[in-house]
Scaffold this motif. Sequence first.
Motif, PDB file in Angstrom:
ATOM      1  N   HIS A  78      41.748 -13.888   5.437  1.00 23.46           N
ATOM      2  CA  HIS A  78      42.344 -14.594   6.578  1.00 23.46           C
ATOM      3  C   HIS A  78      43.860 -14.383   6.576  1.00 23.46           C
ATOM      4  N   GLY A  79      44.373 -13.896   7.704  1.00 25.17           N
ATOM      5  CA  GLY A  79      45.812 -13.684   7.851  1.00 25.17           C
ATOM      6  C   GLY A  79      46.314 -12.348   7.363  1.00 25.17           C
ATOM      7  N   VAL A  80      45.437 -11.480   6.841  1.00 23.73           N
ATOM      8  CA  VAL A  80      45.862 -10.180   6.322  1.00 23.73           C
ATOM      9  C   VAL A  80      45.930  -9.176   7.473  1.00 23.73           C
ATOM     10  N   VAL A  98      37.366  -0.333  13.273  1.00 27.80           N
ATOM     11  CA  VAL A  98      37.356   0.220  14.632  1.00 27.80           C
ATOM     12  C   VAL A  98      37.064  -0.845  15.699  1.00 27.80           C
ATOM     13  N   LEU A  99      36.525  -2.015  15.304  1.00 25.01           N
ATOM     14  CA  LEU A  99      36.215  -3.045  16.290  1.00 25.01           C
ATOM     15  C   LEU A  99      36.200  -4.404  15.594  1.00 25.01           C
ATOM     16  N   ILE A 100      36.713  -5.420  16.289  1.00 27.51           N
ATOM     17  CA  ILE A 100      36.676  -6.794  15.799  1.00 27.51           C
ATOM     18  C   ILE A 100      36.100  -7.680  16.890  1.00 27.51           C
ATOM     19  N   VAL A 101      35.210  -8.562  16.492  1.00 29.56           N
ATOM     20  CA  VAL A 101      34.651  -9.563  17.413  1.00 29.56           C
ATOM     21  C   VAL A 101      35.165 -10.923  16.961  1.00 29.56           C
ATOM     22  N   ARG A 102      35.898 -11.608  17.868  1.00 26.80           N
ATOM     23  CA  ARG A 102      36.499 -12.902  17.551  1.00 26.80           C
ATOM     24  C   ARG A 102      36.214 -13.880  18.689  1.00 26.80           C
ATOM     25  N   ASP A 103      35.586 -14.995  18.339  1.00 25.83           N
ATOM     26  CA  ASP A 103      35.256 -16.022  19.338  1.00 25.83           C
ATOM     27  C   ASP A 103      34.466 -15.445  20.507  1.00 25.83           C
ATOM     28  N   GLY A 104      33.544 -14.548  20.187  1.00 23.50           N
ATOM     29  CA  GLY A 104      32.691 -13.972  21.212  1.00 23.50           C
ATOM     30  C   GLY A 104      33.333 -12.862  22.015  1.00 23.50           C
ATOM     31  N   ARG A 105      34.603 -12.493  21.720  1.00 24.99           N
ATOM     32  CA  ARG A 105      35.285 -11.428  22.457  1.00 24.99           C
ATOM     33  C   ARG A 105      35.553 -10.269  21.516  1.00 24.99           C
ATOM     34  N   SER A 106      35.239  -9.052  21.959  1.00 23.35           N
ATOM     35  CA  SER A 106      35.449  -7.874  21.131  1.00 23.35           C
ATOM     36  C   SER A 106      36.688  -7.115  21.598  1.00 23.35           C
ATOM     37  N   PHE A 107      37.396  -6.507  20.631  1.00 20.41           N
ATOM     38  CA  PHE A 107      38.570  -5.702  20.978  1.00 20.41           C
ATOM     39  C   PHE A 107      38.805  -4.667  19.890  1.00 20.41           C
ATOM     40  N   VAL A 108      39.515  -3.600  20.263  1.00 20.30           N
ATOM     41  CA  VAL A 108      39.874  -2.549  19.319  1.00 20.30           C
ATOM     42  C   VAL A 108      41.195  -2.936  18.674  1.00 20.30           C
ATOM     43  N   PRO A 109      41.246  -3.058  17.358  1.00 22.91           N
ATOM     44  CA  PRO A 109      42.465  -3.522  16.690  1.00 22.91           C
ATOM     45  C   PRO A 109      43.508  -2.413  16.566  1.00 22.91           C
ATOM     46  N   ASP A 110      44.749  -2.826  16.284  1.00 22.55           N
ATOM     47  CA  ASP A 110      45.806  -1.874  15.968  1.00 22.55           C
ATOM     48  C   ASP A 110      46.524  -2.353  14.709  1.00 22.55           C
ATOM     49  N   GLU A 111      47.669  -1.766  14.403  1.00 19.71           N
ATOM     50  CA  GLU A 111      48.349  -2.084  13.148  1.00 19.71           C
ATOM     51  C   GLU A 111      48.907  -3.496  13.124  1.00 19.71           C
ATOM     52  N   THR A 112      49.025  -4.149  14.273  1.00 20.85           N
ATOM     53  CA  THR A 112      49.565  -5.515  14.301  1.00 20.85           C
ATOM     54  C   THR A 112      48.458  -6.569  14.263  1.00 20.85           C
ATOM     55  N   THR A 113      47.204  -6.143  14.163  1.00 19.10           N
ATOM     56  CA  THR A 113      46.080  -7.080  14.172  1.00 19.10           C
ATOM     57  C   THR A 113      45.906  -7.713  12.795  1.00 19.10           C
ATOM     58  N   ARG A 114      45.707  -9.044  12.805  1.00 23.87           N
ATOM     59  CA  ARG A 114      45.441  -9.768  11.559  1.00 23.87           C
ATOM     60  C   ARG A 114      43.998 -10.263  11.588  1.00 23.87           C
ATOM     61  N   LEU A 115      43.347 -10.204  10.449  1.00 19.59           N
ATOM     62  CA  LEU A 115      41.996 -10.748  10.331  1.00 19.59           C
ATOM     63  C   LEU A 115      42.048 -12.270  10.304  1.00 19.59           C
ATOM     64  N   MET A 116      41.026 -12.911  10.890  1.00 22.90           N
ATOM     65  CA  MET A 116      40.956 -14.365  10.942  1.00 22.90           C
ATOM     66  C   MET A 116      39.581 -14.824  10.455  1.00 22.90           C
ATOM     67  N   ARG A 117      39.511 -16.090  10.034  1.00 23.49           N
ATOM     68  CA  ARG A 117      38.223 -16.646   9.597  1.00 23.49           C
ATOM     69  C   ARG A 117      37.197 -16.526  10.724  1.00 23.49           C
ATOM     70  N   GLY A 118      35.989 -16.123  10.362  1.00 29.35           N
ATOM     71  CA  GLY A 118      34.925 -15.999  11.348  1.00 29.35           C
ATOM     72  C   GLY A 118      34.902 -14.671  12.060  1.00 29.35           C
TER      73      GLY A 118
END
Length: 503
Positions: free
Chosen positions: A425-427, A441-461
């Motif tokens: 979390h937060g990394v 290559v893909l993150i699903v957060r709160d039911g929404r999917s998006f392609v991450p980049d270098e500024t993306t942080r992982l979150m719980r869940g």
Amino acid sequence: MNTTVTVGLAVGALVVLVAALALRLADRLGLPSLLLYLALGVALGESGLGVEFEDVALTQTLGIAALVVILAEGGLTTRWADVRRAVGPALSLSTVGVVVSVTTTAAVGVWLLGLTWPFALLLGAVVSSTDAAAVFATLRRLPLPRRMVAALEVESGLNDAPVILLVAALSETLTGGESEAWWVTAVVVVAELAGGAVIGLALGAGGAWLLRRSALPLSGFYPLATLALCVLAYASASLAHTSGFVAVYLCGLVLGNASLPHRAVTIGFAEGMASLAQIGLFVLLGLLVSPGRLPTAIGPALLIGLALLLVARPLSVVASLAWFRMPWPQQAFVSWAGLRGAVPIVLATIPLTAGVPDAPLVFDTVFVLVVVFTLVQGSSLPWMARRLGIAAPLTPREIEVESAPLEELDAELMQMRVPEGSRLHGVYLPELRLPEDAAVVLIVRDGRSFVPDETTRLMRGDQALLVSARRSRREAERRLRAVSRAGRLASWRGEEGAATESD
């Protein structure tokens, strides 16, 4: 369709559904689920709904088949990171501990019940084996030191093998068969255990190599193939006159810790099959028992059970663990947590099928002992852990990384979820320091999917999809687990690849 078959299917389905509801009830009441399954079998039997079932040979055959599935699941769900420091204590408990427990229990039977030594040794051997199903189901729900729990789990997975060989040898002796010198029997037992270990490890390693390099047409074939390999290990070892129980457990342990495709699905399938095997086994054993005979077995069962719980098991634990510097409170808990379950009852069918005199007394005594002392020990384990001061703080569940092969690209597709309490979390993604040929290559957060980049942080869940070259898959998974445990500085702190283990 044959009406009998239809009725049988309906009854079987109802039994499974009722057993599933009973598991929920057992969790709420803090009781081991096996007691409710046994009660369900008794309720269906001759003193309940009137189902007549007295086929001991069939019960023994189906019981051994169920134990194979249960041991396979135990191996598949045991993490080597937890086991490696507990191998010595576990092997000692499943060998030295068995000898001490059998002889001590037999001595009590001779002294207080007036049994002959061969018959007392048979009874002691039947009740000396801890039950894998009871241990796995009970201890994994408690916050306990990992090394201690791993020692108990591996002991329960391995001690069935020497005990079943001992029970068979003693049954043959009591029915007038030729008996070998004790040292010959000991050499045969050791040879069969070693042979089963070699076959189990070899088939596990070979099966893992094969599954990693096979692109099966359906993902559902991977769980089937994995469980089939475990069953093949048991069958191969048995046909080679070695220990099938050791082989199936070690094969499952190797496969469960290999980087296999669709591992999470495989583990879920194995857990479901093991639960089904437990339900069927306990219900069948409940059907086999004759409640009218049980009152005469209460006295011997309580006496043998108390001797086992208060004398034989503590002595066997001290003799086995004194050399491994395990703290005394943990040794006391290991002694109390020697749970009996289906295994002793299944073992009690061996003298029945062999025609040992007074074998029904053994079966009835073991049945009463298992019911009474599983109730006492199983329900008191949380209290005992608190009293001994060994209850560990709850730790976040380790991340599960699921993979699927991309055969044409020589790559692996991995899926993970960031659990509660994980230090992922937060990394930021660059801080994961994944191999160059691996990427999120893909993150699903709160039911929404998006392609991450270098500024993306992982979150719980978060659910993340990763792609890695096959050669780097293991390194990527190791890095993710390290950061989940130790945070973004894992590599600086030497945490990468290490398992968090508690003494």
